[in-house]
Scaffold this motif. Structure first.
Motif, mmCIF file in Angstrom:
data_model
loop_
_atom_site.group_PDB
_atom_site.id
_atom_site.type_symbol
_atom_site.label_atom_id
_atom_site.label_comp_id
_atom_site.label_asym_id
_atom_site.label_seq_id
_atom_site.Cartn_x
_atom_site.Cartn_y
_atom_site.Cartn_z
ATOM 1 N N GLY A 107 0.797 -1.209 0.000
ATOM 2 C CA GLY A 107 0.000 0.000 0.000
ATOM 3 C C GLY A 107 0.834 1.264 0.000
ATOM 4 N N ASP A 108 2.075 1.181 0.493
ATOM 5 C CA ASP A 108 2.953 2.346 0.523
ATOM 6 C C ASP A 108 3.357 2.801 -0.882
ATOM 7 N N LYS A 109 3.194 1.916 -1.876
ATOM 8 C CA LYS A 109 3.546 2.275 -3.251
ATOM 9 C C LYS A 109 2.309 2.480 -4.133
ATOM 10 N N ALA A 110 1.126 2.410 -3.537
ATOM 11 C CA ALA A 110 -0.106 2.458 -4.330
ATOM 12 C C ALA A 110 -0.232 3.735 -5.140
ATOM 13 N N ASP A 111 0.240 4.858 -4.578
ATOM 14 C CA ASP A 111 0.086 6.123 -5.287
ATOM 15 C C ASP A 111 1.017 6.242 -6.490
ATOM 16 N N ARG A 112 1.962 5.312 -6.607
ATOM 17 C CA ARG A 112 2.884 5.330 -7.751
ATOM 18 C C ARG A 112 2.369 4.501 -8.924
ATOM 19 N N VAL A 113 1.365 3.662 -8.698
ATOM 20 C CA VAL A 113 0.812 2.839 -9.777
ATOM 21 C C VAL A 113 -0.032 3.745 -10.681
ATOM 22 N N PHE B 220 -2.555 -17.967 -3.522
ATOM 23 C CA PHE B 220 -2.231 -17.005 -2.473
ATOM 24 C C PHE B 220 -2.147 -15.566 -2.961
ATOM 25 N N HIS B 221 -2.180 -15.340 -4.284
ATOM 26 C CA HIS B 221 -1.925 -13.992 -4.805
ATOM 27 C C HIS B 221 -2.916 -12.964 -4.271
ATOM 28 N N ARG B 222 -4.201 -13.295 -4.268
ATOM 29 C CA ARG B 222 -5.201 -12.339 -3.791
ATOM 30 C C ARG B 222 -5.048 -12.073 -2.303
ATOM 31 N N THR B 223 -4.719 -13.111 -1.543
ATOM 32 C CA THR B 223 -4.484 -12.921 -0.113
ATOM 33 C C THR B 223 -3.276 -12.023 0.109
ATOM 34 N N GLU B 224 -2.217 -12.249 -0.667
ATOM 35 C CA GLU B 224 -1.022 -11.410 -0.553
ATOM 36 C C GLU B 224 -1.344 -9.951 -0.879
ATOM 37 N N GLU B 225 -2.103 -9.732 -1.951
ATOM 38 C CA GLU B 225 -2.481 -8.367 -2.307
ATOM 39 C C GLU B 225 -3.273 -7.711 -1.178
ATOM 40 N N ARG B 226 -4.192 -8.464 -0.578
ATOM 41 C CA ARG B 226 -5.009 -7.916 0.512
ATOM 42 C C ARG B 226 -4.141 -7.580 1.721
ATOM 43 N N LEU B 227 -3.221 -8.467 2.061
ATOM 44 C CA LEU B 227 -2.363 -8.223 3.215
ATOM 45 C C LEU B 227 -1.468 -7.000 3.010
ATOM 46 N N LEU B 228 -0.888 -6.888 1.817
ATOM 47 C CA LEU B 228 0.070 -5.809 1.567
ATOM 48 C C LEU B 228 -0.599 -4.475 1.268
ATOM 49 N N SER B 229 -1.828 -4.518 0.743
ATOM 50 C CA SER B 229 -2.502 -3.270 0.390
ATOM 51 C C SER B 229 -2.792 -2.406 1.612
ATOM 52 N N GLY B 230 -2.907 -3.028 2.778
ATOM 53 C CA GLY B 230 -3.181 -2.268 3.989
ATOM 54 C C GLY B 230 -1.945 -1.654 4.627
ATOM 55 N N THR C 62 1.111 0.901 5.060
ATOM 56 C CA THR C 62 1.256 2.318 4.709
ATOM 57 C C THR C 62 2.705 2.777 4.633
ATOM 58 N N THR C 63 3.631 1.951 5.078
ATOM 59 C CA THR C 63 5.050 2.298 5.000
ATOM 60 C C THR C 63 5.833 1.118 4.435
ATOM 61 N N ALA C 64 7.029 1.421 3.940
ATOM 62 C CA ALA C 64 7.876 0.363 3.397
ATOM 63 C C ALA C 64 8.253 -0.651 4.478
ATOM 64 N N ALA C 65 8.486 -0.157 5.690
ATOM 65 C CA ALA C 65 8.852 -1.060 6.784
ATOM 66 C C ALA C 65 7.707 -2.008 7.123
ATOM 67 N N GLU C 66 6.477 -1.491 7.114
ATOM 68 C CA GLU C 66 5.322 -2.342 7.411
ATOM 69 C C GLU C 66 5.120 -3.377 6.310
ATOM 70 N N THR C 67 5.259 -2.951 5.060
ATOM 71 C CA THR C 67 5.146 -3.884 3.937
ATOM 72 C C THR C 67 6.162 -5.006 4.063
#
Length: 217
Positions: free
Chosen positions: A82-88, A152-162, A164-169
């Motif tokens: 999610g920390d990179k979402a604004d760059r997509v 697992f791809h959709r689960t991974e996307e859901r987990l990472l989309s939340g 907000t920082t690179a460290a959290e990701t």
């Protein structure tokens, strides 16, 4: 073209299938590939392609090619959350939903860097974090899609989309994604065959079809 690379998990039959399928798809999809390249160039500018170092074995890296789907950044590392979402870019979101950003990986398949089916090629940093784990996972040639991608791809996307920082990701990916994906990759490794690969490829395409089209099928 570089000579084919074969190792554990890359039987002659699998390699022949990859080459034949990649050549066929390259010819059939060439108008689409050119169209996507033109779309990215016109809407998002250059560079059209993005490359990132990935690992084909615990000690051997290669450059994985994709159509660029994000705005460039001076420093970029780790997986996308999610920390990179604004760059997509809007174009990138469209390409990612249909996995069209991965069309340039036909070249990686022809080179022997990856196969159509296998574990997704990891970044060097994660191989260095978990050397014993990836020593087992990378006995299979990495692939464009695989059992872990499907399951697992959709689960991974859901987990990472939340995140907000690179460290959290990074923390979420290392703790919750790497172990599950590796477990699925090892299940594939025990059952892998050309027929099994075909089933995974068909399932991958089916999941990427627009919902309305799938309902009509």
């Amino acid at each position: 073209m570089a000579p084919p690379r074969r190792g554990a998990g890359m039987t002659p039959g699998k390699r022949i299938f990859d080459i034949c399928a990649a050549v066929l798809l390259g010819v059939v999809l060439s108008p689409l590939i050119l169209g996507v390249a033109l779309l990215v160039a016109l809407r998002d500018g250059r560079p059209v392609l993005f490359r990132s170092e990935r690992m084909r074995s615990p000690d051997e890296g290669f450059m994985l090619w994709k159509f660029r789907s994000m705005r460039p950044a001076a420093q970029d590392s780790g997986v996308s959350g999610g920390d990179k979402a604004d760059r997509v870019t809007p174009t990138g979101r469209f390409l990612r939903r249909r996995r069209l950003d991965e069309l340039p990986q036909l070249w990686n398949i022809l080179r022997g860097d990856i196969s159509f089916v296998g574990p997704r090629p990891p970044l060097r940093r994660y191989v260095e974090m978990f050397p014993d784990l990836y020593a087992e996972v990378l006995k299979s040639r990495p692939g464009v899609t695989g059992l872990a991608t499907l399951a697992f791809h959709r689960t991974e996307e859901r987990l990472l989309s939340g995140c907000t920082t690179a460290a959290e990701t990074e923390a979420v990916y290392v703790a919750r994604c790497v172990p599950w994906k590796a477990a699925l990759d090892l299940i594939y490794q025990r059952q892998g065959s050309v027929c099994y690969d075909l089933r995974i490829m068909v399932a991958t395409v089916w999941r990427r079809m627009p919902l309305r089209r799938r309902r009509k099928a």
